[in-house]
Design a protein around this motif. Structure first.
Motif, PDB file in Angstrom:
ATOM      1  N   CYS A  91       0.555  -0.871   0.028  1.00  0.00           N
ATOM      2  CA  CYS A  91      -0.102  -0.025   0.055  1.00  0.00           C
ATOM      3  C   CYS A  91       1.023   1.276  -0.200  1.00  0.00           C
ATOM      4  CB  CYS A  91      -1.000  -0.336   1.358  1.00  0.00           C
ATOM      5  SG  CYS A  91      -1.502   1.307   1.384  1.00  0.00           S
ATOM      6  N   CYS A 110      -0.056   3.054   3.453  1.00  0.00           N
ATOM      7  CA  CYS A 110       0.618   2.788   4.978  1.00  0.00           C
ATOM      8  C   CYS A 110       1.639   1.650   4.910  1.00  0.00           C
ATOM      9  CB  CYS A 110      -0.996   2.553   5.689  1.00  0.00           C
ATOM     10  SG  CYS A 110      -0.998   0.855   5.364  1.00  0.00           S
ATOM     11  N   GLU A 151       0.846  -1.350   4.505  1.00  0.00           N
ATOM     12  CA  GLU A 151       0.842  -2.777   4.776  1.00  0.00           C
ATOM     13  C   GLU A 151       0.337  -4.058   3.381  1.00  0.00           C
ATOM     14  OE1 GLU A 151      -0.627  -5.936   5.422  1.00  0.00           O
ATOM     15  OE2 GLU A 151      -1.805  -4.667   7.197  1.00  0.00           O
ATOM     16  N   CYS A 187      -7.072  -1.287   0.835  1.00  0.00           N
ATOM     17  CA  CYS A 187      -6.305  -1.558   2.149  1.00  0.00           C
ATOM     18  C   CYS A 187      -7.245  -1.772   3.273  1.00  0.00           C
ATOM     19  CB  CYS A 187      -5.236  -0.148   1.987  1.00  0.00           C
ATOM     20  SG  CYS A 187      -4.598  -0.777   3.913  1.00  0.00           S
ATOM     21  N   CYS A 226      -5.628   1.105   6.241  1.00  0.00           N
ATOM     22  CA  CYS A 226      -5.968   2.698   5.518  1.00  0.00           C
ATOM     23  C   CYS A 226      -7.013   3.310   4.902  1.00  0.00           C
ATOM     24  CB  CYS A 226      -4.777   3.312   5.385  1.00  0.00           C
ATOM     25  SG  CYS A 226      -4.323   3.542   3.312  1.00  0.00           S
TER      26      CYS A 226
HETATM   27 ZN    ZN Z   1      -2.915   1.054   3.249  1.00  0.00          ZN
END
Ligand code: ZN
Length: 354
Positions: A22, A25, A27, A49, A52
């Motif tokens: 991501c 963030c 992820e 995601c 986020c």
């Molecule tokens: Zn994210």
């Protein structure tokens, strides 16, 4: 990872591992919420995601693909233009710029000789509109489409730079207002972009951004995918779909604080909460509007005129599709930033100097 407490989750098929982590963030896991076909250049998974809430394309589109897509979008839009629609577009941007200066900049006591930077300014008339109220303002445009830069030089006689925005280009220069309307939905990495913007914003400067609400913008792609497993032609180049909480997260990470933020909403009968229609959704609600067809209205109309007429009269949500295809100038209303309703975010933010 910084975790956001709650946000709207689109309907999803399954959890998958991302090709690219991501961009907001970091992820690595996400929910598969849609598929898009980008001008037949490439197909992408659309992932939300789980940390986020950002919905974006995976893998991330590469620069060459995006540039090709932009040229295609640009010529597609050109093919739909008439002299009248072009002039109407100029007038609309100009009017909005004036209203923005009068209703917001004046109230924020923005000084007279402001330095404005507009990134991806379209026809450029928004900043020209601001100048009606700020005759001593200095405008700088930055845009990567050569045609548009040529247009700015011929019509606006302001500084214009052809290229991709980056703080490097401006070295030690700072701007008091940086404007990017309907831009960050299109970017591969909106966080890096906003961090770069922050670098060239003066200490007491503000940014002004508008962008589509991900919740209303993405629902059709999401519903089509869930019900039919099919991809949607991406004709507006939106690679990101933002929820309010995701936007807050983005602004915070790029060190901005919201000063004024709300959403514009089409009249309820023009555009409702499409995603609430999930259960009654049928595949034939979505005509596959082909990008090379001359006129999207006639394509829609051929699809099923009596159905559309009936739905129009019944004030159904299909209207949202028709109105978005027709691109009718919106009769705007203001709703709370965090509300489900609303199709366009309006945000004025300042540098977070802490
Ligand atoms: Zn994210």
């Amino acid at each position: 990872l910084e975790v956001i407490l709650s946000f709207y989750n689109f309907k999803n098929k399954n959890k998958i591992n991302r090709v690219n982590k991501c961009v907001l963030c970091g992820e690595k896991k996400a929910n598969l919420v849609g598929k898009i076909n980008y001008f037949n250049l490439q197909e992408y998974n659309m992932l939300q995601c789980s940390t986020c809430g950002l919905v974006n394309a995976d893998p991330l589109p590469d620069i060459e693909t995006i540039k090709n897509g932009y040229s295609m979008l640009y010529s597609y839009e050109k093919s739909l233009e008439t002299r009248k629609s072009i002039l109407r577009g100029f007038g609309r941007s100009f009017r909005r710029g004036k209203v923005f200066a009068r209703n917001y900049l004046k109230k924020l006591n923005v000084k007279d000789d402001i330095n404005i930077l507009e990134i991806g300014a379209g026809n450029g008339y928004f900043s020209v509109g601001i100048k009606q109220h700020y005759p001593n303002a200095k405008i700088t445009y930055i845009e990567f489409l050569k045609d548009l830069v040529k247009f700015y030089d011929e019509h606006h006689k302001e500084e214009s730079i052809c290229g991709e925005f980056s703080s490097e280009i401006f070295k030690n220069r700072k701007f008091d207002i940086i404007i990017f309307r309907q831009l960050i939905e299109h970017l591969v990495d909106p966080l890096s972009f906003l961090k770069e913007v922050n670098k060239v914003l003066s200490k007491n400067g503000i940014v002004f951004l508008t962008l589509s609400s991900g919740r209303t913008d993405f629902w059709l792609i999401n519903q089509k995918f869930i019900k039919t497993n099919k991809s949607t032609n991406l004709i507006v180049n939106h690679f990101n779909y933002f929820l309010p909480e995701t936007l807050d997260f983005l602004l915070k990470k790029a060190k901005f604080s919201k000063k004024i933020a709300f959403k514009y909403n089409l009249k309820a009968w023009k555009k409702g909460l499409g995603h609430k229609e999930f259960n009654s959704f049928k595949e034939n609600y979505i005509p596959n509007v082909e990008i090379n067809k001359k006129n999207s209205l006639s394509v829609l109309w051929k699809h099923n005129p009596s159905y559309i007429t009936k739905k129009l009269l019944n004030r159904d949500n299909l209207l949202s599709l028709i109105y978005s295809c027709l691109n009718i100038d919106k009769e705007k209303r203001i709703v709370n930033y965090y509300e489900d309703k609303g199709d366009e975010f309006f945000i004025i933010a300042e540098k977070n100097n802490n």
